[in-house]
Design an enzyme around this catalytic site. Structure first.
Site, PDB file in Angstrom:
ATOM      1  N   ASP A   1       2.555  12.960   2.711  1.00 56.49           N
ATOM      2  CA  ASP A   1       2.304  11.600   3.189  1.00 56.49           C
ATOM      3  C   ASP A   1       2.380  10.671   1.988  1.00 56.49           C
ATOM      4  OD1 ASP A   1       1.611   9.804   5.371  1.00 56.49           O
ATOM      5  OD2 ASP A   1      -0.337   9.557   4.391  1.00 56.49           O
TER       6      ASP A   1
ATOM      7  N   GLU B   1      -0.632   8.385  -3.672  1.00 53.67           N
ATOM      8  CA  GLU B   1      -1.065   6.997  -3.544  1.00 53.67           C
ATOM      9  C   GLU B   1      -1.063   6.361  -4.926  1.00 53.67           C
ATOM     10  OE1 GLU B   1      -2.214   3.432  -2.763  1.00 53.67           O
ATOM     11  OE2 GLU B   1      -1.875   4.788  -1.079  1.00 53.67           O
TER      12      GLU B   1
ATOM     13  N   ASN C   1       3.052   6.858  -8.828  1.00 54.52           N
ATOM     14  CA  ASN C   1       4.045   5.961  -8.258  1.00 54.52           C
ATOM     15  C   ASN C   1       5.132   6.855  -7.677  1.00 54.52           C
ATOM     16  OD1 ASN C   1       6.201   4.236  -7.734  1.00 54.52           O
ATOM     17  ND2 ASN C   1       5.880   3.001  -9.575  1.00 54.52           N
TER      18      ASN C   1
ATOM     19  N   ASP D   1       2.877  -1.130   2.122  1.00 58.36           N
ATOM     20  CA  ASP D   1       2.666  -2.525   1.736  1.00 58.36           C
ATOM     21  C   ASP D   1       3.935  -3.326   2.004  1.00 58.36           C
ATOM     22  OD1 ASP D   1       0.116  -1.966   0.898  1.00 58.36           O
ATOM     23  OD2 ASP D   1       0.650  -1.741  -1.218  1.00 58.36           O
TER      24      ASP D   1
ATOM     25  N   LYS E   1       8.609 -11.113   0.105  1.00 61.55           N
ATOM     26  CA  LYS E   1       9.567 -11.961  -0.604  1.00 61.55           C
ATOM     27  C   LYS E   1      10.752 -11.144  -1.098  1.00 61.55           C
ATOM     28  CE  LYS E   1       5.996 -15.216  -2.120  1.00 61.55           C
ATOM     29  NZ  LYS E   1       5.314 -15.830  -3.292  1.00 61.55           N
TER      30      LYS E   1
ATOM     31  N   ASP F   1       3.450  -1.875  11.392  1.00 63.82           N
ATOM     32  CA  ASP F   1       3.166  -2.929  12.365  1.00 63.82           C
ATOM     33  C   ASP F   1       3.932  -4.206  12.022  1.00 63.82           C
ATOM     34  OD1 ASP F   1       1.515  -2.971  10.072  1.00 63.82           O
ATOM     35  OD2 ASP F   1       0.112  -4.362  11.016  1.00 63.82           O
TER      36      ASP F   1
END
Length: 232
Positions: free
Chosen positions: A35, A60, A87, A113, A117, A149
């Site tokens: 994950d 993460e 990362n 995330d 932009k 979402d």
């Protein structure tokens, strides 16, 4: 509120040597669910208990979340689960290359995330090089699951994945988005979004027989997976 960190900052650009499965799990031969961007890790905590026949690795970039998740894992004595700080676009590719054949069963990227932009698209988690490393580590028939979402987040992910040619959707899958989550447990973000009556956009892919293309198969106008233009 999502608490962003800039993955292009110098501190997050230092490669880390991630431990191999034999150093992560009590039974390293079990199939692995990876994950990417596991956040606080409660989704994997539930999965590791609901389906203990797999090993689970959550990666993460926010170190405090990894530390908190590891405390929960240790408290429950789960040896088929591990959380690692890294990362993914810097350190995960080497780890994937070193996996034994057929070990990786499923990769999930859930509610990453947004980085809306254009100039920030290089900060998004699914970059072409990482996708190719995932494709190379997955045997045909193994799965890649993405959900968000935010349409502006998942649509470029879909374009990138499908431009690679390495993944297809199951013939029984709904188009353009799955109505149900194929995983046994939802993430906290998914639960919150559904409670608010908002849509979740999901796609389940299966690895096909096609070999991964060259590393620069996908180039956008801002050198990111926002505007696809496959090279000739």
């Amino acid at each position: 509120m999502r608490q962003h960190v800039n993955p292009l900052s110098r501190i997050y650009q230092q490669p880390l040597a991630l431990p191999p499965p034999r150093e992560l799990f009590s039974d390293p031969d079990r199939p692995i669910h990876l994950d990417i961007g596991c956040a606080r890790g409660r989704f994997l905590l539930a999965m590791a208990q609901a389906q203990p026949e797999r090993n689970y690795l959550g990666v993460e970039i926010r170190r405090p979340l990894v530390q908190a998740a590891e405390l929960d894992r240790v408290a429950l004595g789960l040896t088929n689960l591990k959380y690692l700080f890294c990362n993914a676009n810097v350190s995960l590719q080497t780890w994937l290359q070193q996996l034994g054949g057929s070990q990786l069963e499923l990769v999930s990227i859930q509610f990453p995330d947004p980085w809306f932009k254009n100039r920030h698209h290089k900060r998004r988690v699914l970059q072409p090089e990482l996708l190719l490393a995932i494709a190379a580590a997955l045997d045909p028939g193994r799965e890649l699951f993405i959900q968000s979402d935010v349409l502006a987040v998942i649509e470029p992910m879909v374009e990138l994945i499908e431009a690679s040619g390495c993944f297809t959707r199951p013939s029984t899958d709904e188009l353009p988005w799955r109505h149900n989550n194929p995983l046994a447990c939802p993430t906290e973000r998914e639960t919150l979004v559904l409670q608010e009556g908002l849509p979740v956009y999901r796609v389940l892919y299966q690895r096909n027989q096609q070999a991964p293309p060259r590393a620069n198969f996908y180039v956008g106008t801002d050198n990111s997976p926002n505007s696809p233009a496959p090279l000739p």
